[in-house]
Design an enzyme around this catalytic site. Structure first.
Site, PDB file in Angstrom:
ATOM      1  N   GLU B 193     -28.733 -15.581   5.668  1.00 14.58           N
ATOM      2  CA  GLU B 193     -29.582 -15.445   4.751  1.00 14.58           C
ATOM      3  C   GLU B 193     -30.008 -14.211   4.029  1.00 14.58           C
ATOM      4  O   GLU B 193     -30.470 -14.239   3.329  1.00 14.58           O
ATOM      5  CB  GLU B 193     -30.948 -15.247   5.750  1.00 14.58           C
ATOM      6  CG  GLU B 193     -30.981 -16.332   6.483  1.00 14.58           C
ATOM      7  CD  GLU B 193     -30.559 -16.859   7.755  1.00 14.58           C
ATOM      8  OE1 GLU B 193     -29.300 -15.701   8.367  1.00 14.58           O
ATOM      9  OE2 GLU B 193     -30.038 -18.253   8.490  1.00 14.58           O
ATOM     10  N   HIS B 262     -36.749 -17.272  18.849  1.00 18.39           N
ATOM     11  CA  HIS B 262     -37.282 -18.203  18.230  1.00 18.39           C
ATOM     12  C   HIS B 262     -38.806 -18.479  18.416  1.00 18.39           C
ATOM     13  O   HIS B 262     -39.022 -19.614  18.041  1.00 18.39           O
ATOM     14  CB  HIS B 262     -36.547 -19.712  18.534  1.00 18.39           C
ATOM     15  CG  HIS B 262     -34.778 -19.213  18.204  1.00 18.39           C
ATOM     16  ND1 HIS B 262     -34.334 -18.589  18.976  1.00 18.39           N
ATOM     17  CD2 HIS B 262     -34.416 -19.920  17.068  1.00 18.39           C
ATOM     18  CE1 HIS B 262     -32.486 -19.075  18.133  1.00 18.39           C
ATOM     19  NE2 HIS B 262     -32.935 -20.296  16.841  1.00 18.39           N
TER      20      HIS B 262
END
Ligand code: TPP
Ligand code: MG
Lengths: 340, 459
Positions: B193, B262
Site C-alpha cells: 500500500e 479490520h
C-alpha cells in the site's frame, strides 16, 4: 558493465582523447560551481537568520546531479529529498526563485510556503523537494508510471540518500518499477551518512547498487565525485529505460562536506576525513584540472565563468532579501484547487 | 577586499551563543572550509567554517564570551569592512544593523489573525436537484457504474489496487472494468500500500487521475503518510503549482465479526486534514453521484464506502449526467422536533429511529451528511434552528470524532437556538471485539438513537 571498463582507462591514463568534450566539461564545471557558490551563499544567509528552519546543503555532491542532468531531455522528470537546491539549479530552475524560497518570500518558487525542502517546477520537470525520508521514491516511481501509462520515452530520475535506501517503501517501489517495467532511474546518493549514522551502521548491504537485484534491476556503483563517470553511467541507465527495459539503479559514491543540516555538530566523523575528501576528490577541482591540463582551457576563461556564477548568486541573494514576505492573504490560498 | 565575520545562527532557534574557542588567531590565513571557531548554541557545540579567503586581522570577540548576539561582528578579515562593505555573509552595501532590525522585526512579529473559517464549510443551503427517473440498483453497481462512466469520459482516469483487475475486486466493485478498459487502466497491485499509493500520487502530480482502491481503509494506514504528506499538502507547499487529482476509495468502518484491526472508522482521521476532501455515501445515488464528483474533483478525495451497504438496493437516477456536489448534505427525512445527523451506514439507522420516534409522536429530521470535509454546516444549522435539538450518530469513536465536530459547529453557528445540549451516539471507545454479543454492544444501536432523541426533546 562492459562499457564502463572500456571508458574508464581512457580517463585515468594520459589519454590523447579526454572522455568528454571541452564544451560539455565547461558546462558541467559551470553548473557544479553554480551549485557550490549558491549553497555557500545559502549557508551565509542562514547564518544571518534570513533563512530559517532546516537547510540541507549539497556541497560536495554536485557532480551527481550535474552529471545525471547531462543525460536528460525535455519531458524527463526529476524528484528528490529535502537536500534539493542542487537538483533544482541543475534542472535549470532560476537561482532567484530558489533563494527567495529559502528566505520565505513571495518571489520564491512556492511563494514562500514551501521553504528549503519544498520547491517544484513543472516546466523544468522538477517534482520536489520532499521531507519524508523515502517518500519521494514511490512518488518517483509514479512519475515513471505516468511515462509508461502515456507510452512516451521519457524517464524519471529518482534521487534518495543511502539512509533512505533502507525504507520499506523504497523496496516496494523497486518491485513495482521492475514489475511494470517503469522507466525509473533510482539514484542512491551514498554520501556515507544519514544524519549522524554511517551507512555501515544502518545497512547490512555493502553494495547498495545491488539492492534491486532480487527484482533483476541492473545496478552500478559509480564514482559520484567524478562528473564524467556519473554522466557515463547515467547514459547507460537512460538508454536502458528509454528502450523500455524497465528501471535501473545507480549508487553514487559521494560525500557531503557540510553538516546534515545547518545545526549539525558533526561529531560522527573527523575533520580530517572531510578535509581529505575535499583535497583529493573534489568534483569541481577535478574538472578544473582536466579543463586546464587536457582541454586547453585557460585560467582567464575559467575566471569568466567564476565571475558569471558569482554574479548570479549575488543577484539571487539580493532578490531573496528584496522580495517581500508573502501577503497574509496567501495563508488561505492553495489549500484546495477550486473546481472549475 | 576586507570582510567582517559575523556571529552566525547555527540552528533554527539560536539567537545568541557562546564563542567557546578560536581555532585561528590574528595573523592566520584562512581559506574556505577551514574551521575558525567553536560556538556553543542552545543545542550543541558547533564549528564555524570560513566561507571566504583572507587573513584574520582582528578578533573582536575573545573566546569564552557568552551571549554573543547572532549577526554581531566577531572578527575581521583583511582589515575588515573598512574599504569594501563585504561581510562574510556576503551582503554588499547592506548595513548589518539594518539586517538585524529586519530579523528582529520578523522575529517578534505577532501572529496576525486573518479571518477565514476555522473549519471548511459549504456555502448556503441549496435544494436537492431533481434528476428525474430512477432505477433500483445496488451500492456496488452504483460505484462500478460511476468509475466506468468517468473512465469512458477521461482516458487519464485509471484504477489500481489489490485484486481490482483479474479478480474483479475483493468486494466485486470493479466487475467488468478490466474487460472494458484493459490492463493498463485497471491494474492489480502487489500488497504494498505504501508504495503503490505513493506511485499513484506521483502519477497524479503529472496530471493523471488515479483511483486507488484500498481493500479496506484499515490498510490505508500503511499509506497514510503518502495520502497526507504528499497528496494533501503538496499543492500548498508548491504555492499552487503541483496539485493532485486522485481518489482513494474502499470500504470503511465496521464490517462484521472481523475484530479490531479490520473494523474501524477513519472518518475523523481524514476529515481532520486540510488539503483533502472526504465523502461518505450511504445510498446508491450517494455512491454514484459522489464518486463521480470525487473523480472529477481536482483535489485528493477520500471516498469512505461501507462493506455492509454494498449489497443494498436503492433507487438511483438514470440520467447519464447524474452527479452530486461534494460539500452538500441531504435532508433524507424532514421533521420538526429533533435533528439527527448521520453519515454512511448510520443514515439507515437514523431513518429507522425516525420511524420509531414518529410512532411516539416525535418528528425527527434526518440529515445525511454525504460530505465530511467540507462539512455542510449550513444545512445542519438550518435544521437545528427549526428543531432546536441535535443528535449526532456515527460508528466511530467519540473522542475528536465527527459528532464532536458537528456539535461544536452548531454551538458556534446557532448556540442560541439549542434547547438542549447536543447528544452524541457513537461506537464505544474501545478496539472492536470479536465476540458477537460484544461487537453488537460496541456499535451504536437503534434504541440508543431513539433514547438520545427523546432525551434532547425531554420526552
Ligand atoms: C520518515 C522520516 N524519518 C526520519 C526523518 C528525519 N531525517 C531527515 S533526513 C534524515 C537522514 C537521511 O539520510 P540520507 O537518506 O542518507 O540522506 P542525506 O541527508 O544524507 O542526503 C533523517 C533521519 C524524516 N525526515 N523522515
Ligand atoms: Mg546520506
Amino acid at each position: 558493465m562492459a562499457q564502463a571498463a572500456e571508458t574508464s582507462p581512457k580517463r585515468r591514463g594520459k589519454a590523447k582523447e579526454p572522455p568528454i568534450s571541452r564544451a560539455d566539461l565547461l558546462k558541467a564545471y559551470r553548473d557544479m560551481l553554480l551549485i557550490r557558490r549558491f549553497e555557500e551563499k545559502a549557508g551565509q544567509l542562514y547564518g544571518m537568520g534570513l533563512i530559517g528552519g532546516f537547510c540541507h546543503l549539497y556541497i560536495g555532491q554536485e557532480a551527481v546531479v550535474v552529471g545525471m542532468q547531462m543525460c536528460l531531455k525535455p519531458g524527463d522528470q526529476v524528484i528528490t529529498s529535502y537536500r534539493d537546491h542542487g537538483h533544482m539549479l541543475a534542472t535549470g530552475m532560476e537561482a532567484r526563485g530558489v533563494m527567495a524560497e529559502l528566505t520565505g518570500r513571495i518571489g520564491g518558487y512556492s511563494k514562500g510556503k514551501g521553504g528549503s525542502m519544498h520547491m517544484f517546477s513543472r516546466e523544468k520537470g522538477f517534482y520536489g523537494g520532499h521531507g519524508i525520508v523515502g517518500a519521494q521514491v514511490s512518488l518517483g516511481a509514479g512519475l515513471a508510471f505516468a511515462n509508461w501509462y502515456r507510452e512516451n520515452d521519457n524517464v524519471a530520475v529518482t534521487y534518495f540518500g543511502e539512509g533512505a535506501s533502507n525504507q520499506g517503501q523504497v523496496f516496494e517501489s523497486l518491485n513495482l518499477a521492475a514489475l511494470f517495467k517503469l522507466p525509473c532511474i533510482f539514484v542512491i546518493e551514498n554520501n556515507k551518512y544519514g544524519m549522524g549514522t554511517s551507512v555501515e551502521r544502518a545497512s547490512a548491504s555493502r553494495d547498495l547498487s545491488q539492492n534491486g537485484a532480487a527484482w533483476g534491476i541492473p545496478g552500478e556503483q559509480v564514482n559520484g565525485m567524478d562528473v564524467i563517470a556519473v554522466r557515463e553511467a547515467g547514459e547507460r541507465a537512460v538508454a536502458h529505460c528509454r528502450a523500455g527495459k524497465g528501471p535501473y539503479l545507480l549508487e553514487m559514491k559521494t560525500y557531503r562536506y557540510r553538516g546534515h543540516s545547518m545545526s549539525d555538530p558533526a561529531k560522527y566523523r573527523t575533520r580530517e576525513e572531510v578535509q581529505k575528501m575535499r583535497e583529493t576528490s573534489d568534483c569541481i577541482e577535478t574538472a578544473r584540472k582536466m579543463l586546464l591540463e587536457q582541454l586547453a582551457v585557460t585560467e582567464a576563461e575559467l575566471k569568466v565563468i567564476d565571475d558569471e556564477v558569482k554574479a548570479i548568486v549575488q543577484d539571487s541573494a539580493d532578490f531573496a532579501q528584496e522580495s517581500p514576505e508573502p501577503p497574509e492573504s496567501e495563508l488561505w490560498t492553495d489549500v484546495l484547487v477550486e473546481a472549475k | 577586499m576586507g570582510a567582517v565575520i559575523l556571529m552566525p545562527a547555527l540552528s533554527p532557534t539560536m539567537t545568541e551563543g557562546k564563542l567557546a574557542r578560536w581555532l585561528k588567531k590574528e595573523g592566520d590565513a584562512v581559506k574556505s572550509g577551514d574551521v575558525i571557531a567553536e560556538i556553543e548554541t542552545d543545542k550543541a557545540t558547533m564549528e564555524v567554517e570560513a566561507v571566504d579567503e583572507g587573513t584574520i586581522t582582528n578578533i573582536l570577540v575573545p573566546e569564552g564570551t557568552e551571549g554573543v548576539q547572532v549577526n554581531s561582528p566577531i572578527a575581521e578579515l583583511d582589515g575588515g569592512a573598512g574599504g569594501a562593505a563585504q561581510t562574510m555573509h556576503g551582503i554588499i552595501d547592506k548595513n548589518p544593523r539594518e539586517n538585524e532590525k529586519m530579523i528582529a522585526e520578523s522575529g517578534t512579529k505577532q501572529r496576525v489573525e486573518v479571518s477565514a473559517p476555522a473549519t471548511p464549510r459549504a456555502p448556503e443551503v441549496q435544494p436537492e436537484r431533481d434528476w428525474g427517473p430512477t432505477q433500483a440498483i445496488t451500492v456496488r453497481e452504483a460505484l462500478r457504474d460511476a468509475m466506468a462512466a468517468e473512465m469512458r469520459r477521461d482516458k487519464d482516469v485509471f484504477l489500481i489496487g489489490e485484486e481490482v483487475a483479474q479478480y474483479q475486486g475483493a468486494y466485486k466493485i470493479s466487475q467488468g472494468l478490466l474487460d472494458e478498459f484493459g490492463p493498463r487502466r485497471v491494474m492489480d497491485m502487489p500488497i504494498t500500500e505504501h508504495g503503490f499509493t505513493g506511485m499513484a500520487v506521483g502519477a497524479a502530480f503529472t496530471g493523471l487521475k488515479p483511483i486507488v482502491e484500498f481493500m479496506t481503509f484499515n490498510f490505508s494506514m500503511q499509506a497514510i503518510d503518502q495520502i497526507i504528506n504528499s497528496a494533501a499538502k503538496t499543492l500548498y507547499m508548491s504555492g499552487g503549482q503541483l496539485g493532485c487529482q486522485i481518489v482513494f476509495r474502499g470500504p470503511n468502518g465496521a464490517a462484521s465479526r472481523v475484530a479490531a484491526q479490520h473494523s474501524q472508522c477513519y472518518a475523523s482521521w481524514y476529515a481532520h486534514c486540510p488539503g483533502l476532501k472526504v465523502v461518505a455515501p450511504w445510498s446508491a445515488a450517494d455512491a454514484k453521484g459522489l464518486l463521480r464528483a470525487a473523480i472529477r474533483d481536482p483535489n485528493p478525495v477520500i471516498v469512505l464506502e461501507n462493506e455492509i451497504m454494498y449489497g443494498h438496493t436503492f433507487d438511483c437516477p438514470t440520467d447519464p449526467d447524474f452527479i452530486l456536489p461534494i460539500g452538500r448534505a441531504k435532508v433524507e427525512r424532514p421533521g420538526t422536533d429533533v435533528t439527527i445527523v448521520a453519515f454512511s451506514i448510520m443514515v439507515g439507522m437514523a431513518m429507522q429511529a425516525a420511524e420509531k420516534l414518529a410512532e411516539q409522536g416525535i418528528s425527527a429530521e434526518v440529515i445525511n451528511l454525504r460530505s465530511l470535509r467540507p462539512l455542510d454546516t449550513a444545512t445542519i444549522a438550518n435544521s437545528v434552528r427549526k428543531t432546536n435539538r441535535l443528535v449526532t450518530l456515527e460508528e466511530g469513536w467519540p473522542y475528536a470524532g465527527i459528532g464532536a465536530e458537528v456539535a461544536m459547529q452548531i454551538m458556534e453557528t446557532c448556540f442560541d437556538h439549542l434547547d438542549a445540549p447536543p447528544v452524541r451516539v457513537h461506537g464505544l471507545d474501545i478496539p472492536m471485539p470479536y465476540a458477537a454479543n460484544l461487537e453488537k454492544l460496541a456499535l451504536p444501536r437503534l434504541e440508543q438513537v431513539v433514547e438520545a432523541a427523546k432525551s434532547v426533546t425531554y420526552k
